[in-house]
Structures are given as C-alpha cells and as structure tokens.
Scaffold this active site. Structure first.
Site, short mmCIF file in Angstrom:
data_model
loop_
_atom_site.label_atom_id
_atom_site.label_comp_id
_atom_site.label_asym_id
_atom_site.label_seq_id
_atom_site.Cartn_x
_atom_site.Cartn_y
_atom_site.Cartn_z
N THR A 1 88.33 -69.80 28.60
CA THR A 1 88.75 -71.20 28.59
C THR A 1 87.58 -72.09 28.18
OG1 THR A 1 90.37 -70.78 30.32
CG2 THR A 1 89.65 -73.07 30.05
N ASN B 1 59.58 -71.47 20.21
CA ASN B 1 59.66 -72.30 21.41
C ASN B 1 58.33 -72.48 22.13
OD1 ASN B 1 60.73 -69.48 21.55
ND2 ASN B 1 60.32 -69.77 23.71
N GLN C 1 65.26 -74.58 18.80
CA GLN C 1 64.17 -75.56 18.92
C GLN C 1 64.10 -76.50 17.71
OE1 GLN C 1 62.19 -76.14 21.53
NE2 GLN C 1 62.89 -74.41 22.79
N CYS D 1 54.74 -65.14 34.39
CA CYS D 1 54.67 -64.47 35.67
C CYS D 1 55.59 -63.25 35.65
CB CYS D 1 55.11 -65.42 36.77
SG CYS D 1 53.97 -65.50 38.12
N ALA E 1 73.25 -76.93 23.62
CA ALA E 1 73.28 -78.37 23.88
C ALA E 1 72.09 -78.87 24.72
CB ALA E 1 74.59 -78.74 24.58
N HIS E 2 71.65 -78.03 25.66
CA HIS E 2 70.69 -78.58 26.63
C HIS E 2 69.28 -78.78 26.08
CE1 HIS E 2 68.24 -75.06 28.16
NE2 HIS E 2 69.23 -74.37 27.64
N ALA F 1 72.69 -70.60 23.91
CA ALA F 1 72.09 -69.84 22.80
C ALA F 1 71.83 -68.39 23.15
CB ALA F 1 70.81 -70.52 22.34
C1 LIG Z 1 66.12 -72.10 25.15
C2 LIG Z 1 66.16 -71.12 24.04
C3 LIG Z 1 67.16 -70.15 23.98
C4 LIG Z 1 68.18 -69.94 25.08
O1 LIG Z 1 69.13 -70.93 25.11
P1 LIG Z 1 70.13 -71.06 26.36
O2 LIG Z 1 71.17 -72.01 25.93
O3 LIG Z 1 69.28 -71.59 27.48
O4 LIG Z 1 70.66 -69.70 26.67
C5 LIG Z 1 67.17 -69.31 22.88
N1 LIG Z 1 66.26 -69.41 21.90
C6 LIG Z 1 65.28 -70.33 21.95
C7 LIG Z 1 64.29 -70.40 20.83
C8 LIG Z 1 65.19 -71.21 23.02
O5 LIG Z 1 64.20 -72.09 23.06
#
Ligand SMILES: *Cc1c(COP(=O)(O)O)cnc(C)c1O
Length: 425
Positions: free
Chosen positions: A263, A174, A202, A349, A223-224, A94
């Site tokens: 790729t 988030n 989120q 931090c 995805a994560h 993202a």
């Molecule tokens: C985690 C997060 C991202 C970043 O996503 P990544 O795939 O880790 O780069 C962007 N926006 C929000 C609101 C997120 O919680």
C-alpha cells in the site's frame, strides 16, 4: 483526564520537543538526514486525516483523491529528474531502491550474464547487496577510486566483460562529497549496451540531476535527504532505449506495475512530491548560497588552524560538503568537545572498536588522518551566524586538544615524528 488529553495531542508533543531544543544545537549533518521543510509538512497534513484513502481503492472518492495526489507527486519527482512519471516507482527509501535496482537486474538478466561493476566507496546499501549476490553466484568488481574519490572511466572500461550486466556508480559520495563524471560514465555504459544504475541520493537537490544527461537507466533517490519525510523513496526505471525490466523483491498486491507491491505511503509520497517541487524551484540559488557558506566555513577554519587537510575533490564536490582532517586531533574527541554542533566523524563505531571510514581509506587517507576527520554537512536552513559559531567552537576545540597533544608539540618543535624511536610495551 487532563493527562489523556495531553498525550493524545500531537501538537503538545511537538512543542515539547521544540522547547527541549532551546539549548540550540547547530545542525551540520545534512548528509545523514535533513529536517522536513515546513512547506512539505503543510502539504502532507491533510493526507493523514481527511484525505486518508488507499490509493488502490478504485471504487470511491477517498481512493480517487489519494491516487490523484500520488500521481501529482510522481509527476513532480519525474520532472525533477527529466523523466516520465511512468518511470518512477515508490519505495521505502534509497536502501530499498538500491536493493531493488541491483537485485532486480541481477535476477532478471542472470541468463545474459552474472557480472556487476561498482565502486569501493558506495553506500552500504549497494555494497552489502553486491556481497549478498556474490553468495548467489554473481561476480562483482569493486573499482578503486582516485585520490579525490572519483572513479576513472578507463578502470570501468578495463573491468567490463562479455557477461557484465550492470554498472552501478554513485553520483556523489555521502562522506567526502566527491561528484563522479556521470555523463561520461553513462555514455560509456550506453555504448557497451550495459545497464547503468546510480545512487543519486546525495546529488539530488545539490547539483542538477537529469537522467538523459547522465544516460542513467536506473536511479535511486530518497525524500529525507531533500527536506522530505523519512521512509519514502523512489527508483527511476527507464522505459525506452532500453526498456529496463526488473524482478521484484517484494510480492503482493501488484502495486507500482508489479515492481513494488505494498500500500502506497500517501502522505509520504505527497511530501516527497512537494520536496521535489521545492528542489526544482530553489536549486540554483540554494546551491550557490550553501556553497558560499561552505567556503566561509572552510576558510574560517584554515585562517586559524594549521595542518588541516581537505578530503575529497577541491571543486568536483557537493556544495554542502566539507570533510577535513585535523592532524593530531581525534575526530571523536573533537566531536565531543563541540556538543553544540551536530557533525559526523570519519570513524565508524563497530562492535569492538573504532574503524576508520572505508571511504577515506579508499582515497588513500592514512589511518591517523582518517580518525582525525570531521564531516560538516550544510543545508537549506544553515545560516551565516551558525557557520561563524561553528568556526569559533571548532577552532577553540582543536586548539585545546592540540595543547594536550605531545605529538603536536613535538611536531611543532621540528621533530620528525617518523624518526622517533617509540618504546613499545
Ligand atoms: C542516505 C543514503 C542512502 C540510504 O537512504 P535511505 O532512504 O535512508 O534508505 C543511500 N545512499 C546514499 C548515498 C545515502 O546518502
């Protein structure tokens, strides 16, 4: 010889990691990332080994199999969003999707205007991209949010100018989990003919997300955060009413219709597709279950600890988010007192000091309470037992820390801390 065998067997390594987590740390940080669902991992496995082809190899079966798997995943992700698969472009996550959306629009539509509207509580991938564009002659309005963290549509209306080319507003925050009025904002943007982008990272998998309902022109996801692998994301780019055009930020082989060269990460994409399929299958039940657990956690804490305040909206919030401030307790100290629970605090931090979160600041949480905040992020694999254990450990830790706090003692004795004359050195 045995040593070589050991270090090259991924399953040995895997079981070693599993064994080391025997002292089980309860995972309550699902806003930061989520574990890969075993069903997702299983779907991905063949694409590392037997089906390893390059999806861009048009001239043999290895390439065709990879491409077929990519297109099935693209369809699954599109269906999750109510979109057409041709509107999905794969990225590395993202952060890249947000960069591509904002920089892509800025460069493509610069002749039309150079003004962008966003909010003060976006993810850094949005805020820092906007800051970069400000150095390139663009103007950005960072809208404030209300006490709950929602952006007011009146504020957007007031900020719009003749040269506004993009409105970018996150679906759900988030840190505090507050959900914006997406359909209302999208409808407004459409009426004004301004492109509307949303960082929906989120929201996906927690609440229903549909690009038609929200009238989104661009939407970032990864995805994560939905039990898929790290390093794979997507950007939804509307193709009709209007057809959105983007300048690429990566140049190369012209993959993904030239919008994002590179790729394709086939195993990652397959995992992302499976994760999306699971979201479609599980969403309503999972959200209801997680919401019940979140309420159990919140009420369990409130029943035993006083002076706890909720940060964010009481109802318009993600079902898995609980962000609370424990007055008179340092969030960092609390986190260290509950090492068996993985959570986040409202302090970031920076190199030299602990800065209170800019999100909490923006919703008017004072510095003290911002430093006293903890974010619990529940998820698909959170159990009732884990919630009860978290309540027990959190309550004990807060009570112990407050016993050591002279401020808390004074407050309990009825001394108004605002009237105390502090000596300064
Ligand atoms: C985690 C997060 C991202 C970043 O996503 P990544 O795939 O880790 O780069 C962007 N926006 C929000 C609101 C997120 O919680």
């Amino acid at each position: 010889m045995a040593k070589v065998e050991k270090s090259t067997n991924p399953f040995k390594v895997f079981s070693k990691v599993a064994a080391s987590s025997e002292r089980k740390v309860i995972y309550m940080d699902n806003h930061a990332t989520t574990p890969v669902d075993p069903r997702v991992l299983e779907a991905m496995m063949p694409y590392f080994t037997t089906v390893f082809g390059n999806a861009a190899s048009r001239n043999h079966a290895y390439g065709w199999s990879a491409e077929e798997a990519v297109e099935a995943a693209r369809l699954s992700i599109a269906q999750m969003l109510g979109a057409n698969p041709k509107e999905i472009v794969f990225t590395s996550g993202a952060t890249e999707s947000n960069n591509l959306a904002i920089r892509g629009v800025a460069e493509m539509y610069a002749e039309k205007g150079k003004h962008i509207i966003t909010t003060a509580i976006e993810h850094k991938a949005i805020l820092d991209t906007c800051k970069y564009l400000e150095t390139k002659g663009f103007e950005v309005t960072y809208l404030p949010v209300d006490h709950y963290g929602q952006v007011r549509v009146e504020d957007i209306r007031a900020a719009v100018r003749a040269d506004t080319i993009l409105i970018s507003i996150m679906a759900a925050n988030n840190e505090i989990g507050t959900i914006n009025r997406m359909a209302e904002i999208g409808t407004f943007a459409k009426e004004r003919g301004i492109l509307f982008h949303t960082d929906a990272v989120q929201a996906i998998g927690r609440i229903p997300v549909n690009v038609e309902d929200w009238k989104a022109d661009l939407l970032s996801l990864t995805a994560h955060k939905i039990y898929g692998p790290k390093g794979i994301g997507a950007l939804y780019i509307r193709r009709k009413n209007p057809r959105v055009r983007l300048s690429p930020i990566l140049f190369g082989g012209g993959h993904e219709r030239g919008v994002r060269s590179g790729t394709l990460n086939v195993p990652g994409i397959v995992g992302f597709g499976k994760a999306a399929e699971l979201v479609r299958e599980l969403l309503p039940e999972e959200s209801a279950r997680v919401l019940k657990l979140r309420e159990r956690l919140h009420q369990g804490i409130l029943a035993q600890v006083d002076e706890v305040t909720l940060n964010g909206h009481p109802t318009e919030r993600l079902p898995n988010n609980l962000n609370v401030s424990f007055a008179y307790v340092e969030g960092e100290a609390l986190m260290m007192s509950i090492p068996d629970v993985a959570v986040s605090s409202g302090s970031a931090c920076t190199s030299a000091s602990l800065e209170p979160s800019y999100v909490l600041k923006a919703i008017g949480v004072g510095e003290d309470l911002a430093h006293s905040s903890i974010r619990f992020g529940l998820g698909r694999f959170t159990t009732e037992e884990e919630v009860d254990h978290t309540i027990e450990m959190t309550v004990k830790a807060v009570q112990r820390l407050r016993e050591m706090s002279p401020l808390y003692e004074m407050a309990k004795e009825g001394i108004d801390l605002k009237t105390v004359q502090w000596t300064t050195h």
